[in-house]
Design an enzyme around this catalytic site. Structure first.
Site, short mmCIF file in Angstrom:
data_model
loop_
_atom_site.label_atom_id
_atom_site.label_comp_id
_atom_site.label_asym_id
_atom_site.label_seq_id
_atom_site.Cartn_x
_atom_site.Cartn_y
_atom_site.Cartn_z
N GLU A 166 0.90 -1.02 0.22
CA GLU A 166 -0.34 -0.08 0.00
C GLU A 166 0.88 1.25 0.24
OE1 GLU A 166 -1.92 1.39 3.36
OE2 GLU A 166 -0.91 1.05 4.60
N ARG A 185 0.81 10.71 2.84
CA ARG A 185 0.77 11.31 4.46
C ARG A 185 2.40 11.29 4.97
NH1 ARG A 185 0.35 7.52 8.55
NH2 ARG A 185 -1.20 5.63 7.53
P1 ADP Z 1 1.96 5.14 10.21
O1 ADP Z 1 2.34 3.79 8.59
O2 ADP Z 1 2.38 6.28 9.81
O3 ADP Z 1 2.70 3.75 10.84
P2 ADP Z 1 -0.53 3.90 11.20
O4 ADP Z 1 -0.65 2.78 9.99
O5 ADP Z 1 0.37 3.39 12.30
O6 ADP Z 1 1.06 4.71 10.45
O7 ADP Z 1 -1.21 4.79 11.04
C1 ADP Z 1 -1.48 6.00 11.71
C2 ADP Z 1 -1.71 6.37 13.33
O8 ADP Z 1 -3.24 6.95 11.98
C3 ADP Z 1 -2.84 5.78 13.62
O9 ADP Z 1 -2.86 6.11 15.28
C4 ADP Z 1 -3.85 5.20 13.43
O10 ADP Z 1 -4.99 4.59 14.43
C5 ADP Z 1 -4.18 6.34 11.96
N1 ADP Z 1 -4.93 6.61 11.01
C6 ADP Z 1 -4.09 5.34 10.17
N2 ADP Z 1 -4.82 4.90 8.33
C7 ADP Z 1 -5.93 5.08 9.26
C8 ADP Z 1 -7.13 5.52 8.47
N3 ADP Z 1 -7.41 4.54 6.85
N4 ADP Z 1 -8.63 5.53 9.00
C9 ADP Z 1 -8.32 6.01 10.47
N5 ADP Z 1 -7.51 6.14 11.02
C10 ADP Z 1 -6.36 5.30 10.58
P1 ADP Z 2 -2.59 -0.81 6.82
O1 ADP Z 2 -2.86 -0.35 5.76
O2 ADP Z 2 -3.58 -1.04 8.10
O3 ADP Z 2 -1.13 -0.26 7.30
P2 ADP Z 2 -1.31 -2.90 5.46
O4 ADP Z 2 -2.19 -3.03 4.24
O5 ADP Z 2 0.23 -1.62 5.20
O6 ADP Z 2 -2.68 -2.73 6.64
O7 ADP Z 2 -0.66 -4.47 6.44
C1 ADP Z 2 -0.59 -3.97 8.01
C2 ADP Z 2 0.13 -5.03 7.93
O8 ADP Z 2 -0.15 -5.90 8.07
C3 ADP Z 2 1.54 -5.13 7.55
O9 ADP Z 2 2.43 -4.56 8.04
C4 ADP Z 2 1.95 -7.12 7.76
O10 ADP Z 2 2.35 -6.91 8.64
C5 ADP Z 2 0.51 -7.29 7.50
N1 ADP Z 2 -0.03 -7.55 6.14
C6 ADP Z 2 -0.19 -7.05 5.46
N2 ADP Z 2 -0.75 -7.79 3.80
C7 ADP Z 2 -0.31 -9.48 4.63
C8 ADP Z 2 -0.44 -10.14 3.20
N3 ADP Z 2 -0.24 -10.35 1.89
N4 ADP Z 2 0.51 -11.32 4.01
C9 ADP Z 2 0.53 -11.02 5.09
N5 ADP Z 2 0.25 -10.02 6.04
C10 ADP Z 2 0.78 -9.07 5.75
MG MG Z 3 0.24 -0.27 5.99
#
Ligand code: ADP
Ligand code: ADP
Ligand code: MG
Length: 463
Positions: free
Chosen positions: A297, A301
């Protein structure tokens, strides 16, 4: 830190539509650039640190995020009223809302980030997968388009091969993800995931990916000005709990130089394909054995873990994203971006790691922050501060930088020893235990490593 140019920049008054540590971080960048900061706050946040640091502050509404930090119309109206010429969304809340970005621009202000159209294309995970495929960047084998009828979903899952991960196109923060091992589980979980995604993100679209077992999470920081795109190397965020990052590093412990170059170049290609403006991150899963990486993904930001890349390269990412949004070109070219040593960030959450990470909001009765070269603590605490219970539990990020990875871990251990936040339970003991763990020291971990480690009671054994 680099000198993001201020001469050609048009931003004079910046409205900060966020809270917590990232609001403080943005305030400091504004100050450095000579920009007046206007801090938004909810009724529960009237005494937060960013309100004290900012030049001006405006109350948005009640504590509930839906009526304050998520109320786009209100935020735009207040920013306009305050005479802001740009709005910084931070992370979370409205940072990846195309509608919010468009509303800011429609009101005659600049959105500190890409355009609404680019957010829509890259912030939506299904659309971003398609953009990656079109740019020749490898993705995790998965479904095509958004999931519709269950019969089609089952057919696609069998073709991908179980187990599959059901993900929300608009998901984030590790939420809205389910794993199905077979047809029956998929039949059960897909409708659940859909209603959950609808409720949490206002968009119920789902897609599926093959589960890549024991992969590492490696991501690339990029910066664009709408024309040029550069990368600031990679970060590794494999230490996760519930798919949320816990500990992050720059760079990745086990990546070869050849794979690093290839990975970073793929991120630049993808960002260039959409004429990206602002700071962004392309996230990948990486398999050590085959050295294969798969795009998962893009976050359009600034990310929580951006400081490790700042420590690694000396670039001020937040200043840079503000300055390109004001119309300045990137202040650095790719060949000026060098990596030095190794940086680690640990997330300090107000949670009790000995009690299943139960949130522990409370009053900070004492605060002692470690100082020294290569130590940075990004936070929003002060003595006497009452942490409100309404928001994310992240209260600070301890970041260290040293010549080598092992020296950085050693420095982290020392810095954690000097960090005292009295009155609360925090995740600091978890990080201390991790810093002393032989597998962590050797870089032997992946995204499914930490949870079994916690389940095995490793944390209580080290106390
Ligand atoms: P990073 O990838 O910057 O580490 P995170 O995935 O941990 O970010 O998200 C950063 C912050 O934004 C967290 O507080 C998470 O709960 C919030 N957040 C991220 N994506 C979303 C979303 N689609 N809707 C609501 N909150 C989100
Ligand atoms: P988010 O938007 O909540 O951050 P991501 O797509 O970045 O979602 O996935 C969050 C986490 O979930 C990844 O860092 C990884 O640990 C796990 N993950 C996501 N996709 C896969 C996959 N296809 N197979 C295994 N683990 C995954
Ligand atoms: Mg992610």
């Amino acid at each position: 830190m680099s000198n993001a140019k201020t001469d050609s920049q048009m931003i004079k008054r910046l409205f900060i539509a966020n809270r917590g540590e990232i609001a403080v971080r943005i305030c400091k960048a504004a100050k450095k650039l000579g920009i007046t900061s206007i801090q938004a706050y909810s009724e529960a946040d009237a005494d937060m640190l960013a309100v004290r640091l900012a030049d001006e502050a405006v109350c948005v509404g009640p504590a509930q995020a839906a009526q304050s930090y998520l109320d786009g119309d209100k935020l735009v109206a207040l920013a306009k009223e305050a005479g802001a010429d740009a709005v910084h969304p931070g992370y979370g809340f409205l940072a990846e809302s195309p509608d919010f970005a468009r509303a800011v621009e429609a009101a005659g202000m600049r959105f500190v980030g890409p355009s609404g159209d680019v957010i829509e294309r890259m912030g939506n995970k299904i659309a971003a997968r398609e953009a990656a495929i079109a740019a020749g960047v490898p993705v995790v084998p998965g479904s095509v388009g958004s999931l519709a009828h269950i019969d089609d979903t089952l057919e696609q899952a069998r073709a991908i091969g179980y187990p599959v991960m059901i993900k929300a196109a608009a998901g984030g923060g590790g939420r809205g993800i389910r794993i199905a091992e077979n047809d029956d589980e998929l039949r059960l979980l897909a409708p659940q995931a859909q209603s959950e995604a609808q409720a949490a993100f206002g968009d119920g679209s789902l897609y599926m990916e093959k589960v890549i077992r024991n992969a590492r999470h490696i991501e690339v920081q990029i910066l664009g000005d709408g024309e040029s795109v550069v990368h600031c190397y990679e970060r590794e965020c494999s230490l996760q709990r519930r798919r949320q990052k816990v500990w992050e590093e720059a760079g990745a412990a086990t990546l070869s130089d050849a794979v690093r170059d290839h990975l970073c170049q793929s991120a630049v290609d993808l960002a260039r394909a959409v004429a990206y403006r602002g700071a962004g991150t392309l996230e990948y899963l990486y398999d050590d054995a085959s050295e294969a990486f798969y795009f998962i993904e893009m976050n359009t930001r600034i990310q929580v873990e951006h400081p490790v890349s700042e420590m690694l390269t000396g670039i001020d990412l937040v200043a840079e994203m503000i300055s390109v949004c004001g119309g300045a070109p990137l202040s650095i070219s790719q060949d000026e971006i060098r990596r030095h040593g190794h940086a680690i960030e640990v997330r300090i959450n107000a949670e009790d790691p000995m009690m299943q990470f139960m949130p522990f909001p409370g009053k900070v009765t004492g605060l002692s922050i470690p100082q020294g070269e290569g130590i940075r603590f990004d936070h929003f605490l002060y003595e006497g501060y009452q942490i409100p219970p309404f928001y994310d539990s992240l209260i600070g990020k301890l970041i260290v930088h040293a010549d080598s990875r092992l020296a950085a871990i050693q420095k982290l251990e020392e810095a954690l020893g000097g960090l005292e936040i009295e009155g609360l339970k925090t995740t600091s003991p978890l990080h201390l235990a991790l810093a002393q763990d032989e597998d962590v020291k050797a870089g032997r971990f992946h995204t499914q490593w930490l949870e079994p480690w916690l389940d095995a009671g490793k944390l209580s054994q080290t106390q």
